[in-house]
Design a protein around this motif. Structure first.
Motif, mmCIF file in Angstrom:
data_model
loop_
_atom_site.group_PDB
_atom_site.id
_atom_site.type_symbol
_atom_site.label_atom_id
_atom_site.label_comp_id
_atom_site.label_asym_id
_atom_site.label_seq_id
_atom_site.Cartn_x
_atom_site.Cartn_y
_atom_site.Cartn_z
ATOM 1 N N VAL A 187 5.536 5.541 -1.404
ATOM 2 C CA VAL A 187 4.404 5.200 -0.539
ATOM 3 C C VAL A 187 3.288 6.219 -0.716
ATOM 4 C CG1 VAL A 187 3.668 5.013 1.872
ATOM 5 C CG2 VAL A 187 5.803 3.942 1.136
ATOM 6 N N LYS A 188 3.648 7.477 -0.775
ATOM 7 C CA LYS A 188 2.669 8.548 -0.949
ATOM 8 C C LYS A 188 1.889 8.360 -2.259
ATOM 9 C CE LYS A 188 2.683 13.569 -1.548
ATOM 10 N NZ LYS A 188 3.546 14.758 -1.525
ATOM 11 N N SER A 189 2.569 8.028 -3.325
ATOM 12 C CA SER A 189 1.921 7.823 -4.614
ATOM 13 C C SER A 189 0.933 6.667 -4.563
ATOM 14 C CB SER A 189 2.973 7.563 -5.689
ATOM 15 O OG SER A 189 2.352 7.296 -6.918
ATOM 16 N N VAL A 190 1.323 5.578 -3.929
ATOM 17 C CA VAL A 190 0.449 4.408 -3.844
ATOM 18 C C VAL A 190 -0.810 4.717 -3.045
ATOM 19 C CG1 VAL A 190 0.232 2.090 -2.856
ATOM 20 C CG2 VAL A 190 2.241 2.687 -4.200
ATOM 21 N N ILE A 191 -0.657 5.317 -1.868
ATOM 22 C CA ILE A 191 -1.845 5.539 -1.040
ATOM 23 C C ILE A 191 -2.717 6.673 -1.548
ATOM 24 C CG2 ILE A 191 -0.792 4.549 1.009
ATOM 25 C CD1 ILE A 191 -0.470 7.341 2.124
ATOM 26 N N LYS A 192 -2.118 7.639 -2.219
ATOM 27 C CA LYS A 192 -2.900 8.788 -2.658
ATOM 28 C C LYS A 192 -3.603 8.556 -3.999
ATOM 29 C CE LYS A 192 -2.631 13.759 -2.931
ATOM 30 N NZ LYS A 192 -1.816 14.937 -2.917
ATOM 31 N N HIS A 193 -2.945 7.863 -4.908
ATOM 32 C CA HIS A 193 -3.484 7.759 -6.262
ATOM 33 C C HIS A 193 -4.010 6.385 -6.645
ATOM 34 C CE1 HIS A 193 -2.019 11.759 -7.001
ATOM 35 N NE2 HIS A 193 -0.820 11.400 -6.600
ATOM 36 N N ASN A 194 -3.557 5.347 -5.998
ATOM 37 C CA ASN A 194 -3.898 4.014 -6.466
ATOM 38 C C ASN A 194 -4.787 3.203 -5.527
ATOM 39 O OD1 ASN A 194 -2.283 4.349 -8.767
ATOM 40 N ND2 ASN A 194 -0.470 3.774 -7.625
ATOM 41 N N LEU A 195 -4.656 3.394 -4.232
ATOM 42 C CA LEU A 195 -5.265 2.464 -3.294
ATOM 43 C C LEU A 195 -6.755 2.683 -3.064
ATOM 44 C CD1 LEU A 195 -4.474 0.026 -1.718
ATOM 45 C CD2 LEU A 195 -3.909 1.490 0.192
ATOM 46 N N ARG A 196 -7.199 3.917 -2.987
ATOM 47 C CA ARG A 196 -8.614 4.256 -2.776
ATOM 48 C C ARG A 196 -9.184 3.662 -1.496
ATOM 49 N NH1 ARG A 196 -10.358 3.003 -8.944
ATOM 50 N NH2 ARG A 196 -9.181 4.673 -9.885
ATOM 51 N N ALA A 197 -8.406 3.695 -0.434
ATOM 52 C CA ALA A 197 -8.873 3.177 0.854
ATOM 53 C C ALA A 197 -9.677 4.255 1.579
ATOM 54 C CB ALA A 197 -7.685 2.756 1.711
ATOM 55 N N GLN A 198 -10.692 3.811 2.335
ATOM 56 C CA GLN A 198 -11.455 4.755 3.141
ATOM 57 C C GLN A 198 -10.727 5.090 4.434
ATOM 58 O OE1 GLN A 198 -13.012 2.195 1.527
ATOM 59 N NE2 GLN A 198 -13.979 3.525 0.051
ATOM 60 N N VAL A 199 -9.976 4.156 4.977
ATOM 61 C CA VAL A 199 -9.201 4.390 6.199
ATOM 62 C C VAL A 199 -7.759 3.992 5.909
ATOM 63 C CG1 VAL A 199 -8.912 3.809 8.636
ATOM 64 C CG2 VAL A 199 -11.205 3.858 7.634
ATOM 65 N N THR A 200 -6.840 4.941 6.078
ATOM 66 C CA THR A 200 -5.422 4.684 5.833
ATOM 67 C C THR A 200 -4.635 5.055 7.073
ATOM 68 O OG1 THR A 200 -5.684 5.227 3.495
ATOM 69 C CG2 THR A 200 -3.448 5.207 4.357
ATOM 70 N N LEU A 201 -3.834 4.124 7.563
ATOM 71 C CA LEU A 201 -2.946 4.356 8.704
ATOM 72 C C LEU A 201 -1.532 4.035 8.258
ATOM 73 C CD1 LEU A 201 -5.073 2.454 11.334
ATOM 74 C CD2 LEU A 201 -4.957 4.932 11.056
ATOM 75 N N LEU A 202 -0.663 5.005 8.337
ATOM 76 C CA LEU A 202 0.723 4.834 7.927
ATOM 77 C C LEU A 202 1.602 5.176 9.121
ATOM 78 C CD1 LEU A 202 2.724 4.412 5.572
ATOM 79 C CD2 LEU A 202 2.480 6.845 5.086
ATOM 80 N N SER A 203 2.406 4.217 9.578
ATOM 81 C CA SER A 203 3.194 4.476 10.786
ATOM 82 C C SER A 203 4.669 4.197 10.559
ATOM 83 C CB SER A 203 2.676 3.632 11.952
ATOM 84 O OG SER A 203 2.761 2.265 11.644
ATOM 85 N N GLU A 204 5.488 4.859 11.349
ATOM 86 C CA GLU A 204 6.942 4.712 11.318
ATOM 87 C C GLU A 204 7.461 5.004 12.716
ATOM 88 O OE1 GLU A 204 10.046 3.876 11.075
ATOM 89 O OE2 GLU A 204 10.290 4.445 8.984
ATOM 90 N N THR A 205 8.246 4.101 13.268
ATOM 91 C CA THR A 205 8.736 4.282 14.642
ATOM 92 C C THR A 205 10.200 4.689 14.712
ATOM 93 O OG1 THR A 205 9.186 1.923 14.767
ATOM 94 C CG2 THR A 205 7.077 2.679 15.654
ATOM 95 N N LYS A 206 10.869 4.793 13.579
ATOM 96 C CA LYS A 206 12.293 5.142 13.586
ATOM 97 C C LYS A 206 12.538 6.548 13.040
ATOM 98 C CE LYS A 206 13.537 0.339 13.079
ATOM 99 N NZ LYS A 206 14.030 -0.683 12.177
ATOM 100 N N ILE A 207 11.640 7.443 13.345
ATOM 101 C CA ILE A 207 11.770 8.834 12.914
ATOM 102 C C ILE A 207 12.091 9.670 14.146
ATOM 103 C CG2 ILE A 207 10.529 10.818 11.993
ATOM 104 C CD1 ILE A 207 10.976 8.817 9.842
ATOM 105 N N ASP A 208 13.212 10.361 14.117
ATOM 106 C CA ASP A 208 13.542 11.201 15.267
ATOM 107 C C ASP A 208 13.235 12.661 14.952
ATOM 108 O OD1 ASP A 208 15.681 12.237 13.794
ATOM 109 O OD2 ASP A 208 17.140 10.884 14.713
#
Length: 91
Positions: A35-56
């Motif tokens: 996921v990190k590789s996709v959003i950092k190197h490939n996507l080129r989005a101006q606004v990125t929101l990445l969420s996860e609710t099952k992290i303790d």
């Protein structure tokens, strides 16, 4: 990476214009590097929101750090919500 999703292929060709990308990843701890590789190197989005609710609390913040992103953890009853946010300037 081969067989890129269409959104990434198009974004590599046409990177102007506003793109907001929001993704809720199930089991982010198992998929973080991809996921990190996709959003950092490939996507080129101006606004990125990445969420996860099952992290303790057993998963440290450092495990999910991405340079240039702000991290927010919101305590819930038995889980923590993790949100990574990046907003680029739009020119």
């Amino acid at each position: 990476m081969e067989n890129l999703p269409p959104i990434i292929t198009k974004r590599q060709k046409v990177s102007h214009g506003l793109l907001l990308f929001r993704l809720n990843v199930n089991s982010l701890q198992n998929k973080f590097e991809e996921v990190k590789s996709v959003i950092k190197h490939n996507l080129r989005a101006q606004v990125t929101l990445l969420s996860e609710t099952k992290i303790d609390a057993s998963y440290p913040n450092s495990q999910f750090k991405i340079e240039g992103y702000n991290m927010y953890r919101i305590p819930e009853s038995t889980t923590l919500c993790l949100m990574l946010v990046k907003i680029k300037s739009i020119k």
